[in-house]
Design a protein around this motif. Sequence first.
Motif, mmCIF file in Angstrom:
data_model
loop_
_atom_site.group_PDB
_atom_site.id
_atom_site.type_symbol
_atom_site.label_atom_id
_atom_site.label_comp_id
_atom_site.label_asym_id
_atom_site.label_seq_id
_atom_site.Cartn_x
_atom_site.Cartn_y
_atom_site.Cartn_z
ATOM 1 N N VAL A 103 4.594 119.296 27.590
ATOM 2 C CA VAL A 103 4.350 117.930 28.074
ATOM 3 C C VAL A 103 2.868 117.749 28.377
ATOM 4 C CG1 VAL A 103 4.777 116.307 29.957
ATOM 5 C CG2 VAL A 103 6.680 117.611 28.992
ATOM 6 N N GLY A 104 2.286 118.711 29.131
ATOM 7 C CA GLY A 104 0.872 118.615 29.480
ATOM 8 C C GLY A 104 -0.032 118.627 28.264
ATOM 9 N N LEU A 105 0.302 119.456 27.283
ATOM 10 C CA LEU A 105 -0.500 119.530 26.059
ATOM 11 C C LEU A 105 -0.428 118.210 25.295
ATOM 12 C CD1 LEU A 105 -2.221 121.599 24.507
ATOM 13 C CD2 LEU A 105 -0.180 122.141 23.157
ATOM 14 N N GLY A 106 0.754 117.612 25.253
ATOM 15 C CA GLY A 106 0.901 116.334 24.557
ATOM 16 C C GLY A 106 0.126 115.213 25.226
ATOM 17 N N GLY B 128 -4.205 111.400 13.616
ATOM 18 C CA GLY B 128 -4.461 111.339 12.178
ATOM 19 C C GLY B 128 -3.587 112.228 11.338
ATOM 20 N N ALA B 129 -4.245 113.038 10.470
ATOM 21 C CA ALA B 129 -3.514 113.887 9.538
ATOM 22 C C ALA B 129 -2.697 114.950 10.272
ATOM 23 C CB ALA B 129 -4.499 114.559 8.576
ATOM 24 N N VAL B 130 -3.206 115.418 11.406
ATOM 25 C CA VAL B 130 -2.463 116.411 12.178
ATOM 26 C C VAL B 130 -1.161 115.808 12.695
ATOM 27 C CG1 VAL B 130 -2.493 117.876 14.234
ATOM 28 C CG2 VAL B 130 -4.556 117.626 12.838
ATOM 29 N N ALA B 131 -1.222 114.570 13.192
ATOM 30 C CA ALA B 131 -0.015 113.894 13.679
ATOM 31 C C ALA B 131 0.984 113.666 12.544
ATOM 32 C CB ALA B 131 -0.390 112.562 14.329
ATOM 33 N N SER C 101 5.467 116.661 20.291
ATOM 34 C CA SER C 101 5.330 115.523 19.378
ATOM 35 C C SER C 101 5.604 114.200 20.084
ATOM 36 C CB SER C 101 6.280 115.706 18.190
ATOM 37 O OG SER C 101 6.200 114.615 17.299
ATOM 38 N N ALA C 102 6.665 114.174 20.911
ATOM 39 C CA ALA C 102 7.052 112.939 21.606
ATOM 40 C C ALA C 102 5.984 112.513 22.611
ATOM 41 C CB ALA C 102 8.391 113.135 22.307
ATOM 42 N N ALA D 63 8.475 106.646 17.446
ATOM 43 C CA ALA D 63 7.734 107.805 17.940
ATOM 44 C C ALA D 63 6.959 107.503 19.215
ATOM 45 C CB ALA D 63 6.787 108.312 16.859
ATOM 46 N N ASP D 64 6.410 106.300 19.341
ATOM 47 C CA ASP D 64 5.586 105.989 20.508
ATOM 48 C C ASP D 64 6.410 105.711 21.762
ATOM 49 O OD1 ASP D 64 6.644 103.631 19.582
ATOM 50 O OD2 ASP D 64 4.803 102.462 19.800
#
Length: 335
Positions: free
Chosen positions: A20-23, A30-33, A212-213, A288-289
């Motif tokens: 959660v903290g990392l997200g 961008g491309a990573v997402a 991801s979320a 996703a958002d």
Amino acid sequence: MHLLKRIGLDTFMLLLIGAVGLGVLLPAHGAVAAGLKHVTYWAVSLLFFLYGAKLDPGAVRAGLANWRLQGLTFAATYILFPLVGLAFATLADPILGATIAFGLLFLSLLPSTVQSSVAFTAISGGNVPGAICAASVSNMVGVVVTPALVALLMQQGDGGVRMDSVVRIGTQILLPFVIGQVLRPWLWSVVARHKRLTGMVDRGSILLIVYSAFSAGTVSGLWQTVPGSSLLMLVCFVLAFLAVIMGLMHGFGRLFGLSRPDRAVLFYCGSTKSLATGLPIASTLFPADQVGAIVLPIMIYHMVQLLICAVIAQRSARTPSLAPGSSGSDKTSKG
């Protein structure tokens, strides 16, 4: 500590908080997402394939003989719980906002836990075969019933769950689950020999979904609209939600005259909700958002249910008269 590890309240919970903290702090762009979205898609499919390969239909058939216990547990999970969830979501909407209230309702539509509810039942001296059956049935039918209840109760602006979400549920979740069940006679020995590896896949997939979320929520600016006071209120709502559900499970177990071992099954299987199933279904059904805010109540509920059920189970093990559904004068046990 041994008990906490047994029910899953260990390093994994810390890793969830870390994801959660990392997200929130280092979201993917961008491309990573875009790449993360594809990886998450296949991780969810693999997760449900493994669920299908691990669930034993034989244990389900054996446990169904106790039809009253199984019927009550199923009704608690998919009828009573959603009704209570609808009431709490209605109360929370003007306080927490529509998206988080949406998450409270979604929480109520999920199947029960498997590992945790069975472990708690065993510690409390309950009907373990009955718990295995109830939890397994809940998760097997939840693959279909949960999205169906979402479509029925969680009407969105366009009149319901979009057709592409229904298709994704079928191809990303239901189909891998069915394939896993079909191949189970050949895969079970492999899965049993490599429990550590499959466990890493399970937990790794969930951590990926969480990152991801919450990453998508950060990029969309969602968390800027959720103040700390709302999070505190959400915790209060979740605690009240769990207290009401546990009170109802305790009362209905006695009202329907279940034996003490069966009351433990109804209490634990009827009051717990599966984070492992809820996160991938949410990532499949919702934009996703919005997924981060929708799964926030599930994550809080999951942590709270483990802590409270652990305390209750420990007390039940030491003092049988304090087991779920028992009273000091309850000395009998019906078969």
